[in-house]
Design a protein around this motif. Sequence first.
Motif, PDB file in Angstrom:
ATOM      1  N   ILE A   1     -15.039   7.330  -1.314  1.00 43.15           N
ATOM      2  CA  ILE A   1     -13.649   7.157  -0.885  1.00 43.15           C
ATOM      3  C   ILE A   1     -12.771   6.727  -2.053  1.00 43.15           C
ATOM      4  O   ILE A   1     -13.135   5.818  -2.819  1.00 43.15           O
ATOM      5  CB  ILE A   1     -13.540   6.068   0.220  1.00 43.15           C
ATOM      6  CG1 ILE A   1     -14.397   6.435   1.430  1.00 43.15           C
ATOM      7  CG2 ILE A   1     -12.092   5.833   0.614  1.00 43.15           C
ATOM      8  CD1 ILE A   1     -13.839   7.514   2.298  1.00 43.15           C
ATOM      9  N   HIS A   2     -11.610   7.372  -2.198  1.00 44.45           N
ATOM     10  CA  HIS A   2     -10.593   6.927  -3.146  1.00 44.45           C
ATOM     11  C   HIS A   2      -9.423   6.331  -2.363  1.00 44.45           C
ATOM     12  O   HIS A   2      -9.133   6.760  -1.242  1.00 44.45           O
ATOM     13  CB  HIS A   2     -10.125   8.079  -4.029  1.00 44.45           C
ATOM     14  CG  HIS A   2     -11.114   8.395  -5.104  1.00 44.45           C
ATOM     15  ND1 HIS A   2     -12.216   9.177  -4.869  1.00 44.45           N
ATOM     16  CD2 HIS A   2     -11.184   7.995  -6.400  1.00 44.45           C
ATOM     17  CE1 HIS A   2     -12.926   9.254  -5.990  1.00 44.45           C
ATOM     18  NE2 HIS A   2     -12.328   8.548  -6.932  1.00 44.45           N
ATOM     19  N   PHE A   3      -8.780   5.363  -2.992  1.00 44.69           N
ATOM     20  CA  PHE A   3      -7.713   4.631  -2.312  1.00 44.69           C
ATOM     21  C   PHE A   3      -6.391   4.726  -3.065  1.00 44.69           C
ATOM     22  O   PHE A   3      -6.361   4.865  -4.298  1.00 44.69           O
ATOM     23  CB  PHE A   3      -8.079   3.147  -2.191  1.00 44.69           C
ATOM     24  CG  PHE A   3      -9.271   2.881  -1.312  1.00 44.69           C
ATOM     25  CD1 PHE A   3      -9.121   2.776   0.070  1.00 44.69           C
ATOM     26  CD2 PHE A   3     -10.542   2.745  -1.856  1.00 44.69           C
ATOM     27  CE1 PHE A   3     -10.225   2.535   0.885  1.00 44.69           C
ATOM     28  CE2 PHE A   3     -11.650   2.510  -1.043  1.00 44.69           C
ATOM     29  CZ  PHE A   3     -11.494   2.405   0.320  1.00 44.69           C
ATOM     30  N   CYS A   4      -5.330   4.589  -2.279  1.00 41.23           N
ATOM     31  CA  CYS A   4      -3.989   4.370  -2.830  1.00 41.23           C
ATOM     32  C   CYS A   4      -3.538   3.012  -2.306  1.00 41.23           C
ATOM     33  O   CYS A   4      -2.999   2.919  -1.195  1.00 41.23           O
ATOM     34  CB  CYS A   4      -3.044   5.481  -2.374  1.00 41.23           C
ATOM     35  SG  CYS A   4      -1.318   5.139  -2.802  1.00 41.23           S
ATOM     36  N   PRO A   5      -3.805   1.937  -3.058  1.00 43.48           N
ATOM     37  CA  PRO A   5      -3.406   0.611  -2.583  1.00 43.48           C
ATOM     38  C   PRO A   5      -1.886   0.479  -2.522  1.00 43.48           C
ATOM     39  O   PRO A   5      -1.179   0.976  -3.401  1.00 43.48           O
ATOM     40  CB  PRO A   5      -3.987  -0.340  -3.640  1.00 43.48           C
ATOM     41  CG  PRO A   5      -4.869   0.473  -4.501  1.00 43.48           C
ATOM     42  CD  PRO A   5      -4.474   1.894  -4.355  1.00 43.48           C
ATOM     43  N   THR A   6      -1.425  -0.206  -1.498  1.00 49.84           N
ATOM     44  CA  THR A   6       0.023  -0.396  -1.270  1.00 49.84           C
ATOM     45  C   THR A   6       0.237  -1.772  -0.652  1.00 49.84           C
ATOM     46  O   THR A   6      -0.520  -2.182   0.230  1.00 49.84           O
ATOM     47  CB  THR A   6       0.547   0.661  -0.273  1.00 49.84           C
ATOM     48  OG1 THR A   6       0.166   1.954  -0.706  1.00 49.84           O
ATOM     49  CG2 THR A   6       2.064   0.595  -0.158  1.00 49.84           C
ATOM     50  N   GLY A   7       1.311  -2.413  -1.111  1.00 52.85           N
ATOM     51  CA  GLY A   7       1.676  -3.713  -0.520  1.00 52.85           C
ATOM     52  C   GLY A   7       1.379  -4.842  -1.478  1.00 52.85           C
ATOM     53  O   GLY A   7       0.209  -5.165  -1.705  1.00 52.85           O
ATOM     54  N   GLY A   8       2.434  -5.399  -2.066  1.00 53.67           N
ATOM     55  CA  GLY A   8       2.262  -6.522  -2.974  1.00 53.67           C
ATOM     56  C   GLY A   8       1.871  -6.120  -4.383  1.00 53.67           C
ATOM     57  O   GLY A   8       1.378  -6.949  -5.147  1.00 53.67           O
ATOM     58  N   ILE A   9       2.085  -4.855  -4.742  1.00 51.07           N
ATOM     59  CA  ILE A   9       1.748  -4.401  -6.095  1.00 51.07           C
ATOM     60  C   ILE A   9       3.040  -4.344  -6.915  1.00 51.07           C
ATOM     61  O   ILE A   9       4.107  -4.011  -6.399  1.00 51.07           O
ATOM     62  CB  ILE A   9       1.034  -3.036  -6.043  1.00 51.07           C
ATOM     63  CG1 ILE A   9      -0.248  -3.184  -5.231  1.00 51.07           C
ATOM     64  CG2 ILE A   9       0.737  -2.520  -7.443  1.00 51.07           C
ATOM     65  CD1 ILE A   9      -1.025  -1.908  -5.037  1.00 51.07           C
ATOM     66  N   SER A  10       2.917  -4.695  -8.186  1.00 50.57           N
ATOM     67  CA  SER A  10       4.091  -4.745  -9.063  1.00 50.57           C
ATOM     68  C   SER A  10       3.723  -4.155 -10.422  1.00 50.57           C
ATOM     69  O   SER A  10       2.543  -3.848 -10.686  1.00 50.57           O
ATOM     70  CB  SER A  10       4.543  -6.195  -9.252  1.00 50.57           C
ATOM     71  OG  SER A  10       3.515  -6.905  -9.928  1.00 50.57           O
ATOM     72  N   GLN A  11       4.738  -4.043 -11.271  1.00 50.38           N
ATOM     73  CA  GLN A  11       4.490  -3.532 -12.623  1.00 50.38           C
ATOM     74  C   GLN A  11       3.447  -4.397 -13.346  1.00 50.38           C
ATOM     75  O   GLN A  11       2.648  -3.898 -14.126  1.00 50.38           O
ATOM     76  CB  GLN A  11       5.808  -3.515 -13.413  1.00 50.38           C
ATOM     77  CG  GLN A  11       5.704  -3.006 -14.833  1.00 50.38           C
ATOM     78  CD  GLN A  11       5.385  -1.524 -14.932  1.00 50.38           C
ATOM     79  OE1 GLN A  11       5.710  -0.747 -14.043  1.00 50.38           O
ATOM     80  NE2 GLN A  11       4.732  -1.124 -16.012  1.00 50.38           N
ATOM     81  N   SER A  12       3.453  -5.706 -13.050  1.00 48.51           N
ATOM     82  CA  SER A  12       2.574  -6.603 -13.803  1.00 48.51           C
ATOM     83  C   SER A  12       1.124  -6.575 -13.317  1.00 48.51           C
ATOM     84  O   SER A  12       0.211  -6.885 -14.083  1.00 48.51           O
ATOM     85  CB  SER A  12       3.112  -8.035 -13.790  1.00 48.51           C
ATOM     86  OG  SER A  12       3.238  -8.465 -12.464  1.00 48.51           O
TER      87      SER A  12
END
Length: 205
Positions: A148-159
Amino acid sequence: MHMICRQAPVIPVLVIEDLAHAVPLAEALVAGGLPVLEVALRTPVALQAMSLMARVPGATIGAGNVMTAKHAMEALQAGATFATSPGFAHSLIDCCKEHGFPLLPGAATASEIMQLLDRGFDLIKFFPAAATGGVATLKALGAPFPQIHFCPTGGISQSNAHEYLELVNVACVSGSWPAPLELQKAELWGDIRQLAHQARQLNNG
Ligand code: 3PG
């Protein structure tokens, strides 16, 4: 969906309140190097915005926040190329499969991932990423679900995006940081292009 997620390391999540901002926003993000855009079905103008943005050269427009089959059909008719959801409903999956509409469904637990695996998905939105344990959880999920590959989302930033993108089971990340609402409201398209450019420098292999 894999091809779409491999176009850039970051998919900006766009909340569009003013229809007049749709095209300059899409142009700024594409110019900054982020061609895949997720328009959240969260404002009254979202569907109209998608239709306008779908005509911007180089842009691939998806619908976000797609919860139901009705949402999916509306997004497809508005010109969206793909749909994403924070979770999944079997009726939504059935509708997207029936119409050949690529779907990135969401999951946050092993049991949800197993249900999506059973429906044929091997690319899944991991939501809400940071609140569900972030990088440590994705690493742990990689052991039982190597396919499985994921696209994490939520609370992610440039840093912190690079911490996710370094994982072998992360295809790309998505988030609202490249197109903050306050910059949209101030029509600071150059600033948004710059944020997109910075995000583009992140590496998703
Ligand atoms: C959202 O719900 O708007 C998306 O999941 C993006 O979340 P973020 O604002 O934490 O990037």
